[in-house]
Design a protein around this motif. Structure first.
Motif, PDB file in Angstrom:
ATOM      1  N   MET A 169       0.842  -1.189   0.000  1.00  0.00           N
ATOM      2  CA  MET A 169       0.000   0.000   0.000  1.00  0.00           C
ATOM      3  C   MET A 169       0.877   1.240   0.000  1.00  0.00           C
ATOM      4  N   ILE A 170       0.526   2.193  -0.820  1.00  0.00           N
ATOM      5  CA  ILE A 170       1.282   3.431  -0.909  1.00  0.00           C
ATOM      6  C   ILE A 170       0.333   4.608  -0.824  1.00  0.00           C
ATOM      7  N   VAL A 171       0.857   5.748  -0.379  1.00  0.00           N
ATOM      8  CA  VAL A 171       0.151   7.021  -0.489  1.00  0.00           C
ATOM      9  C   VAL A 171       0.920   7.840  -1.513  1.00  0.00           C
ATOM     10  N   GLN A 172       0.238   8.213  -2.585  1.00  0.00           N
ATOM     11  CA  GLN A 172       0.897   8.867  -3.714  1.00  0.00           C
ATOM     12  C   GLN A 172       0.157  10.134  -4.091  1.00  0.00           C
ATOM     13  N   ASP A 173       0.906  11.187  -4.405  1.00  0.00           N
ATOM     14  CA  ASP A 173       0.336  12.418  -4.935  1.00  0.00           C
ATOM     15  C   ASP A 173       0.047  12.195  -6.415  1.00  0.00           C
ATOM     16  N   MET A 174      -1.197  12.257  -6.799  1.00  0.00           N
ATOM     17  CA  MET A 174      -1.572  11.924  -8.170  1.00  0.00           C
ATOM     18  C   MET A 174      -1.236  13.037  -9.156  1.00  0.00           C
ATOM     19  N   ASN A 175      -0.823  14.206  -8.657  1.00  0.00           N
ATOM     20  CA  ASN A 175      -0.371  15.285  -9.537  1.00  0.00           C
ATOM     21  C   ASN A 175       1.135  15.214  -9.770  1.00  0.00           C
ATOM     22  N   THR A 176       1.915  15.188  -8.688  1.00  0.00           N
ATOM     23  CA  THR A 176       3.366  15.161  -8.812  1.00  0.00           C
ATOM     24  C   THR A 176       3.904  13.746  -8.989  1.00  0.00           C
TER      25      THR A 176
END
Length: 259
Positions: A169-176
């Motif tokens: 599981m990851i938390v990712q910024d979908m813009n950067t």
């Protein structure tokens, strides 16, 4: 991918998470193809580390370890704003119930989402082969001290080997595309005479906590050519932090491979 394998050997999966997506039958997935397009990969081999640093091409012989490692080291030196802990229970031999807790340790912003990668470790001799993904979940917390617990249930596919199940599981910024943190759990049978919450199997838990900055490989993505005797392969790497108490440690690169 010799460079990725060497990084995994040096750092271990408490510091470096690798995921593998294949772009060839019978192992290709729609999600893997979509992520490759999202990252703009058009050639192989390619590796993406942390969602932001990519490498295209490989060495004619030997390992790419010394090419990738400075980026891994750099990401390890950056603290993560998040702490992540996960565990799961196998219910009735057919369903996986997972729990993910995310704590905000430092302020963050961006269009962030939680992504869930279901992997079979060792499939086609690959580490953390992604065989499916769960739907993304928006992550809107921004302030230190905030916390959220996410629960998901999904069926254990008939062709999966449960002891080889890895959920990353990851938390990712979908813009950067920057990956803030990553965590995974492995199957471990609790050595006690327990009955599952629904009166079925003993729970299988392996809590993992990432307490520093994770680098994915979920530091890197990589593609490998069929001439390596495998279908097209894409790796995503992301540095992450090892399971620790909720103390901020220097961020460790947790390459998580998506391919």
């Amino acid at each position: 991918m010799r460079g990725i394998n060497d990084l995994e050997a040096v750092y271990g999966d408490s510091q470096f998470l690798g995921m593998t997506f294949y772009f060839g039958e019978p192992y290709s997935t729609d999600q893997g193809n979509a992520r490759a397009s999202w990252y703009g990969f058009g050639a192989t081999p390619s590796v993406m580390i942390g969602g932001t640093t990519d490498f295209v091409g490989g060495a004619p012989s030997g390992s790419m370890y010394y090419t990738y490692n400075p980026t891994v080291q750099s990401q390890m030196a950056t603290a993560s704003p998040l702490l992540m802990t996960s565990s799961y229970v196998l219910v009735g031999g057919t369903d996986i119930e997972l729990t993910l807790q995310i704590d905000v340790d430092m302020a963050l912003s961006g269009d962030n989402q939680v992504l869930f990668f279901l992997c079979q470790d060792g499939l086609h001799d690959q580490h953390n082969m992604v065989v499916d993904m769960l739907p993304n979940e928006a992550f809107t917390l921004t302030t230190p001290g905030e916390t959220v617990t996410i629960n998901r249930t999904f069926p254990l596919a008939h062709n999966w080997n449960e002891p080889d199940l890895r959920v990353i599981m990851i938390v990712q910024d979908m813009n950067t595309k920057a990956i803030h943190q990553a965590v995974h759990f492995l199957e471990t049978l609790v050595t006690a005479n327990l009955v599952g919450a629904r009166g079925h199997d003993p729970p299988r838990h392996h809590p993992q906590q990432a307490g520093t900055h994770a680098s994915l490989c979920a530091g890197g993505h990589g593609f490998s050519h069929p001439h390596e005797c495998v279908p097209l392969q894409f790796h995503l790497c992301r540095p992450h932090h090892p399971p620790q108490a909720k103390t901020r440690y220097p961020s460790l690169v947790l390459p998580g491979l998506e391919s």
